[in-house]
Design a protein around this motif. Structure first.
Motif, short mmCIF file in Angstrom:
data_model
loop_
_atom_site.label_atom_id
_atom_site.label_comp_id
_atom_site.label_asym_id
_atom_site.label_seq_id
_atom_site.Cartn_x
_atom_site.Cartn_y
_atom_site.Cartn_z
N TYR A 9 -3.03 3.57 8.20
CA TYR A 9 -1.93 2.91 7.73
C TYR A 9 -0.87 2.66 8.39
O TYR A 9 -0.24 1.95 8.87
N SER B 47 -5.88 8.33 4.87
CA SER B 47 -5.78 6.86 4.65
C SER B 47 -4.34 6.62 5.70
O SER B 47 -4.17 5.57 6.12
N SER C 20 -2.90 -1.19 -4.43
CA SER C 20 -3.63 -1.03 -3.15
C SER C 20 -4.34 -2.34 -2.79
O SER C 20 -4.73 -2.84 -1.78
N LEU C 21 -4.80 -3.01 -4.05
CA LEU C 21 -5.53 -4.56 -3.85
C LEU C 21 -5.08 -5.72 -2.95
O LEU C 21 -5.67 -5.96 -2.04
N VAL D 103 -9.42 1.48 2.95
CA VAL D 103 -10.12 1.11 1.60
C VAL D 103 -10.93 2.09 1.22
O VAL D 103 -10.98 2.71 -0.06
N TRP D 104 -12.02 2.68 2.08
CA TRP D 104 -12.94 3.68 1.71
C TRP D 104 -11.89 4.94 1.24
O TRP D 104 -12.42 5.53 0.19
N TYR E 164 0.85 -1.30 0.13
CA TYR E 164 -0.06 0.03 -0.02
C TYR E 164 1.06 1.01 0.04
O TYR E 164 0.50 2.24 -0.65
N LYS F 138 -7.94 -1.06 8.42
CA LYS F 138 -7.92 -1.35 6.99
C LYS F 138 -9.24 -1.07 6.47
O LYS F 138 -9.15 -0.51 5.36
N LYS F 139 -10.52 -1.05 6.90
CA LYS F 139 -11.82 -0.92 6.55
C LYS F 139 -11.89 0.58 6.01
O LYS F 139 -12.21 0.90 4.89
N SER G 115 -10.13 4.69 -1.89
CA SER G 115 -10.84 4.43 -3.10
C SER G 115 -11.45 5.78 -3.49
O SER G 115 -11.55 5.95 -4.91
N PHE H 246 -6.14 -4.51 0.46
CA PHE H 246 -7.29 -4.29 0.37
C PHE H 246 -7.98 -6.02 0.79
O PHE H 246 -9.01 -5.94 1.45
#
Length: 437
Positions: A152, A148, A210-211, A99-100, A28, A95-96, A103, A214
């Motif tokens: 992180y 983010s 980033s996947l 992700v938001w 990430y 992490k939740k 994105s 995620f």
């Protein structure tokens, strides 16, 4: 999470780096550094200078636009980052939210490319209307990118023991700078003009890398029975209460005050180095990309090296060393008339940039009680982002007020960063790391 490592044997560096949660976490950093370098440092400033900077005076106006856009994004982060820390401490979710927020940042990076490709006409001030849409998208993308990072950074203690933190931090930063190198491949597609074409490919790369985080990393939410039932906005009370406890946590507040000034120089230099190198020192866009490549390699080497140096001499002493390197780099940049001296300055600044993130994150963990780490990481972001308002705002105001003097305006603006770094270093030397918080 630290408990599960307590009874296991010490992991080798290789085993540490190949651990899937650590590797995906580091990826990430790889992803978001592509955004940071391609958008924040290179192609957004190049786009602004290409669109506005048709003469020496307008080059200073372009610098002002860039500075103020960065300051506005940082202003919103100042408002919300303390609450992010409280949210971590209350729910355990990290992490939740990455992700938001990532994105949303990716989406508006994509919009930068869309808006810059259309002709919406010219404003009364003679500025393309599309530029305003691009600037607004940049502010939103950068805000959510930076948001983010609060979550992180707070994931680090979940990845290993306290003794492993310097190596994990250094590894993350080093992998991140590999992302910078990869992101520079976009330049091969863009070339020496039409820099807006870099926005959409950067968004795609940001998403792609980033996947792993995620889908691989898992949150460790607190049981619902242990969560506070108070409203989210009441988190400000906890922030105020923490400030009231400054005597109890004197060391960490002293460092955050020092970091305020140091990060002032870091954030502003990152945002302005492309325009400064091309408009003031005389680099072509191709030469700057090569300089940035060398600076990034220096950052990788520095971040890995200072992971070990920090483990050996301690985080406080390591931050001191990095600050001195940074001061020397900024002095060389201010006095550089020929590109040759700026090459040295860029390389030294690269070392200090990667190393400062390694050493400062580690020092925050060393100084913070575990039950307050999320909140202190939020305050750490708060300290850094307040300075991220003031630094670019000062730089932009200097270039605006002195725009008629051309290049001298930018050199004076850059000199303010030297003063800020020296102030930060002097305060940092007062941090007492032998006090139990």
């Amino acid at each position: 999470m630290e408990k599960q490592f307590r009874n296991t044997k010490v992991r080798s560096s290789l085993a540490l780096y190949l651990s899937l949660p650590i590797l995906s976490w580091a990826f990430y950093d790889f992803a978001n550094t592509i955004f940071s370098s391609n958008i924040n440092t290179i192609f957004f400033p190049f786009y602004m200078d290409e669109t506005l900077g048709t003469d020496e005076v307008k080059q200073q106006v372009a610098s002002t636009f860039i500075s103020y856009a960065n300051a506005i994004a940082s202003f919103f982060l100042v408002i919300f980052s303390p609450l992010f820390g409280v949210l971590i401490d209350r729910t355990g979710y990290k992490k939740k939210w990455i992700v938001w927020f990532a994105s949303i940042s990716i989406l508006f990076t994509f919009f930068m490319g869309v808006f810059s490709s259309f002709d919406f006409g010219i404003s009364d001030a003679g500025i393309p209307i599309s530029l305003f849409y691009v600037v607004i998208s940049f502010v939103i993308a950068k805000f959510f990118f930076n948001s983010s990072l609060v979550f992180y950074d707070a994931m680090m203690p979940d990845l290993g023991t306290k003794e492993e933190m310097p190596l994990i931090s250094g590894f993350g930063v080093a992998v991140g700078y590999l992302g910078t190198l990869f992101g520079l491949l976009v330049y091969l597609y863009v070339g020496n003009s039409d820099f807006h074409k870099a926005f959409i490919p950067t968004a795609v790369l940001y998403l792609l890398f980033s996947l792993p985080l995620f889908f691989i990393n898992k949150d460790q939410p607190f049981p619902k029975i242990e969560r506070s039932r108070s409203t989210f906005l009441e988190g400000y009370r906890e922030i105020i209460a923490t400030f009231k406890d400054m005597k109890q946590y004197r060391a960490i507040f002293t460092f955050m005050f020092a970091y305020f000034f140091i990060n002032d120089a870091l954030a502003t230099a990152i945002a302005m180095m492309a325009v400064y190198a091309t408009a003031i020192v005389g680099f072509t866009s191709t030469e700057f990309i090569l300089l940035y490549l060398v600076s990034t390699i220096s950052s990788i080497i520095g971040s890995l090296a200072f992971g070990y140096i920090t483990k050996k001499i301690g985080a406080k002493s390591a931050v001191t060393c990095v600050s001195i390197i940074m001061i020397v780099a900024l002095i060389l940049a201010v006095i550089a008339v020929e590109p040759s001296l700026f090459w040295i300055a860029g390389s030294m600044f690269g070392i200090s940039l990667g190393s400062m993130w390694v050493t400062s994150r580690t020092l925050i963990i060393e100084l913070s009680p575990k039950e307050k780490q999320g909140q202190f990481f939020g305050l750490f972001a708060f300290s850094g982002k307040v300075s991220s308002i003031i630094g670019p705002a000062i730089y932009g105001t200097v270039t605006l007020l002195l725009k008629d003097y051309g290049a001298i305006a930018s050199r004076i603006a850059l000199s303010t960063l030297i003063i800020m770094t020296i102030i930060g270093l002097l305060i940092h030397l007062r941090v007492r790391t032998n006090v139990t918080n």
